[in-house]
Scaffold this motif. Structure first.
Motif, PDB file in Angstrom:
ATOM      1  N   ASN A   1      -5.244  -1.211  -1.172  1.00 13.48           N
ATOM      2  CA  ASN A   1      -5.970  -2.061  -0.229  1.00 13.48           C
ATOM      3  C   ASN A   1      -7.288  -2.546  -0.845  1.00 13.48           C
TER       4      ASN A   1
ATOM      5  N   ASP B   1      -5.906   1.814   4.654  1.00  9.95           N
ATOM      6  CA  ASP B   1      -7.299   1.752   4.206  1.00  9.95           C
ATOM      7  C   ASP B   1      -7.725   3.014   3.476  1.00  9.95           C
TER       8      ASP B   1
ATOM      9  N   ALA C   1       0.812  -1.219   0.000  1.00  9.64           N
ATOM     10  CA  ALA C   1       0.000   0.000   0.000  1.00  9.64           C
ATOM     11  C   ALA C   1       0.843   1.265   0.000  1.00  9.64           C
TER      12      ALA C   1
END
Length: 436
Positions: free
Chosen positions: A67, A178, A55
């Motif tokens: 992600n 995220d 990521a």
């Protein structure tokens, strides 16, 4: 078929822990390097694939794309939509897992020998031709958004995000992988296609194969599975220093207890002193109820149910971290005791008895990690990524045993810096003031 796979899995767990592991290195005709352990006693194969970068390769303004992309790899591929893909996988009794971390994309696969060709062909479609269909994208995006919303109410997640942001700034480590609710909502199919193209590339590929497969089979198998991936990806991020000085950050959170995450600069995994640091940290905070932090903070004073510390050598930064939760009325004392134990270890080091006990535990538990094909494959690919040789699995305990009391105590004094500890406290702590 699923019951057969489960039975074989547990039979393998029982036998592999006692098996001698012989790692062989190969290069496929197409130039893919891999480590292989042949284990023909059970008709089962575990495959572990890692891509360096993870990521941390999110493009500017697209945080969370990698992600989300990884989560969508098994949500339809080639001619199969999400439901058809899952039906095909289940019919083969195969297991696939796709995960993104700050530094890696990890793909795990387990399948029966009799289904190897079909299971690998299906996996190849997921890796080479993921669909990113809009219905699947919207569904998985909603799951990610729910996770982001949950993290916003979780003291541990809040503390982790705050510490990383303060320590690493605009480096990818400074933001959650995220993404944010806004960045994830804005992601498009094209963003996921770009994330896929940037991360699953052969120039940063690591592979291990364990089970009922021969060395001669592995090369062509990997070329068919991975040979059509892009050759190269974008540059990796630069290394970054831990930029947070010692002190206390308090984040107001309405809760009867406070959670504290603490740490400072750490040690690289390839540092010659890493094993000494590893042993030292086991005694300080990683050894469960036998560790000093647990003894002093929980057992003697009853300030917490749990406290621990750990080394965190990432690919572009390294930290020594720990965490503790205590009531708002006692968290200040828990932090004071933690800092005192940090200083005591730095000044006094270990005793002979502590060193001997740590070595006994660390050498005794190591063989237990090799408890099945999947576990062995995971360990092997991790070794490759940090440039450990294949014979490390044989010599690792010798490295532990070779550490002397003088070495571990010198490292304790050099690594542990109590004045540099920064505590991020989430809650409403009493008698604890924020400091720069």
């Amino acid at each position: 078929m699923l019951r057969i796979l489960t039975a074989l899995w547990f039979a393998l767990l029982a036998s592999a822990a006692h098996a001698e592991i012989e790692i062989q290195e190969i290069t496929s005709p197409g130039g893919i390097n891999a480590w292989v352990v042949e284990e023909p006693s059970i008709p089962f194969v575990a495959l572990e694939i890692r891509f360096r970068g993870g990521a941390s390769l999110d493009e500017s303004g697209k945080r969370g794309a990698i992600n989300l992309m990884a989560a969508l790899l098994e949500e339809g591929a080639g001619d199969l939509d999400a439901q058809e893909f899952q039906t095909a996988r289940e019919a083969l009794a195969a297991r696939y897992s796709f995960r993104a971390s700050d530094d890696t994309i990890s793909i795990s696969a387990q399948f029966l020998t009799e289904n190897q060709e079909e299971a690998l062909a299906l996996l190849e479609q997921a890796l080479i031709n993921p669909r990113f269909d809009q219905p699947a994208l919207d569904r998985v995006r909603a799951q990610v958004l729910a996770s982001i919303a949950s993290d916003a109410l979780n003291p541990r997640s809040i503390a982790n995000a705050a510490l990383n942001a303060a320590a690493f700034g605009d480096h990818p480590y400074g933001t959650p992988l995220d993404g944010t609710a806004d960045s994830v909502r804005a992601l498009t199919q094209q963003d996921l296609i770009t994330a896929h193209r940037n991360t699953l590339t052969r120039d940063r590929l690591y592979v291990s194969v364990v089970g009922d497969v021969t060395l001669e089979q592995v090369g062509p198998m990997l070329d068919a599975l991975l040979g059509n991936l892009p050759a190269e990806g974008p540059p990796l991020p630069q290394d970054v220093d831990f930029g947070l000085p010692g002190g206390v950050t308090v984040i107001d959170f309405d809760n009867p207890q406070s959670f504290a995450l603490f740490g400072h600069e750490g040690i690289k995994r390839d540092d010659p002193d890493f094993f000494a640091a590893y042993i030292m940290n086991h005694v300080l905070g990683a050894g469960g109820f036998q560790s000093r932090l647990m003894t002093e903070v929980r057992e003697k004073r009853g300030l917490t149910y749990g406290i621990g510390s750990y080394l965190a050598p990432m690919f572009h930064a390294e930290m020594v971290l720990g965490s503790v939760a205590s009531s708002n009325a006692t968290i200040a004392e828990a932090i004071e005791v933690t800092r005192d134990e940090w200083a005591r270890m730095a000044e006094e080091g270990l005793t002979e008895n502590e060193l001997a006990a740590a070595k006994t535990y660390l050498t005794g538990e190591y063989p237990l990690r090799f408890d099945g094909n999947a576990a062995i494959a995971t360990i092997m690919v991790g070794m490759q990524m940090i440039d450990l040789p294949p014979d490390y699995v044989i010599n690792r305990n010798d490295y532990i045993e070779a550490v002397t009391l003088e070495e571990v105590n010198r490292v304790a004094g050099e690594l542990l810096q109590p004045d540099d500890l920064h505590f991020v406290v989430v809650g409403r702590p009493e008698g604890l003031e924020a400091t720069p």
